[in-house]
Design a protein around this motif. Structure first.
Motif, short mmCIF file in Angstrom:
data_model
loop_
_atom_site.label_atom_id
_atom_site.label_comp_id
_atom_site.label_asym_id
_atom_site.label_seq_id
_atom_site.Cartn_x
_atom_site.Cartn_y
_atom_site.Cartn_z
N ALA A 72 0.94 -1.13 -0.15
CA ALA A 72 0.12 -0.24 0.02
C ALA A 72 0.83 1.44 0.11
N LYS A 73 0.55 2.19 -0.47
CA LYS A 73 1.25 3.50 -0.79
C LYS A 73 1.24 4.02 0.71
N ASP A 74 -0.16 4.13 0.97
CA ASP A 74 -0.53 4.62 2.49
C ASP A 74 -1.68 4.07 2.92
N ALA A 75 -2.85 4.29 2.56
CA ALA A 75 -4.22 3.72 2.55
C ALA A 75 -4.12 2.88 1.34
N VAL A 76 -5.20 1.59 1.59
CA VAL A 76 -5.09 0.50 0.44
C VAL A 76 -6.34 0.45 0.10
N TRP A 77 -7.62 0.82 0.76
CA TRP A 77 -8.79 0.77 0.31
C TRP A 77 -9.52 -0.67 0.18
N SER A 78 -8.56 -1.68 0.13
CA SER A 78 -9.18 -3.03 0.37
C SER A 78 -8.76 -3.86 1.31
N VAL A 79 -8.37 -3.49 2.42
CA VAL A 79 -8.09 -4.34 3.78
C VAL A 79 -8.72 -3.43 4.78
N LEU A 80 -10.02 -3.66 5.16
CA LEU A 80 -10.88 -2.85 5.97
C LEU A 80 -11.01 -3.75 7.39
N TYR A 134 0.44 3.21 8.25
CA TYR A 134 1.26 4.39 7.72
C TYR A 134 1.29 5.61 8.58
N GLU A 135 0.29 5.94 9.32
CA GLU A 135 0.20 7.15 10.00
C GLU A 135 0.73 6.73 11.52
N LYS A 136 0.96 5.62 11.82
CA LYS A 136 1.40 5.32 13.11
C LYS A 136 3.15 5.07 12.87
N TYR A 137 3.56 4.62 11.85
CA TYR A 137 4.88 4.16 11.76
C TYR A 137 5.77 5.05 10.43
N GLY A 138 4.73 5.61 9.75
CA GLY A 138 5.41 6.20 8.55
C GLY A 138 6.07 5.37 7.35
N LEU A 139 5.34 4.21 7.36
CA LEU A 139 5.77 3.34 6.39
C LEU A 139 4.69 2.44 5.69
#
Length: 221
Positions: A72-80, A134-139
């Protein structure tokens, strides 16, 4: 050679590439025949019923893997996670269920194209697990890696060529996938912009962190 196929939209560019790369009609038919969902393919790979496949990150730790994956670049939209639903794992997944647990997200896990349809309908309250990571770890979160049981040179070459390619999805394939998934071609292309495939230094760092979090979770129980 058998390559198993996860029949989700996030790997559509890879299979478009492979069909062009592999000339043998027999091999092409095998790829289409070996379709399944991630947790089943993980089992097939473990017991060497397939030569290569995208393996869930949690199951790939000790496998022979290339530097290509589903990221995922950041959000992925398909893992919710549907936060208003009772806690429930998605039987098609291994990695996403563990990720929800590590992040402390309660609710029903949904992955793949069915999750993507939930995202676009926007009728349920949900959290995007890749975005939270991504928001938590920047990865960027790595959901799977392209791994092989044998034929190392062949599959490493395939992975390298795919990683260096820019894949354009033919319109007839987009229309076919749109019909199958009840999404529009535009929505599919928007979604694919959220996915990247090359595993570099930061993605390897993200994988190591994920493995460490799994170990910490086991230790704390």
């Amino acid at each position: 050679m058998l390559i198993s196929k996860i029949d989700y939209l996030n790997l559509l560019p890879f299979y478009v590439f492979v069909k062009k790369e592999i000339q043998s009609t027999q091999q092409k038919s095998i790829i289409n025949y070996k379709k399944s969902y991630p947790s089943k393919i993980n089992q097939d790979f473990k017991y060497k019923r397939t030569d290569a496949a995208f393996i869930s990150s949690i199951k790939s730790k000790n496998c022979k893997c290339t530097d290509v994956g589903i990221i995922a670049k950041d959000a992925v939209w398909s893992v919710l996670v549907l936060v208003n639903e009772p806690n429930k794992i998605d039987n098609e997944s291994n990695t996403s269920n563990i990720l929800a647990d590590i992040l402390g997200i309660q609710g029903k896990v949904a992955i793949g194209d069915k999750a993507l349809k939930i995202y676009y309908k926007n009728q349920d309250e949900f959290l995007d697990l890749a975005q939270i990571w991504y928001e938590k770890y920047g990865l960027s979160f790595v959901f799977a890696r392209f791994c092989y049981n044998k034929h190392k040179k062949y599959f490493e070459k395939i992975a390298k060529r795919f990683g260096a390619s820019k894949i354009k999805i033919p319109q007839y394939i987009l229309k076919n996938e749109a019909q199958k998934t009840s999404l529009t071609p535009k929505q599919i292309l928007q979604y694919l912009e959220q996915i990247k495939y090359n595993i570099g230094i930061k993605e390897k760092k993200s994988l190591k962190l994920f493995f460490r979090k799994i170990d910490e979770k086991k230790f704390s129980k």
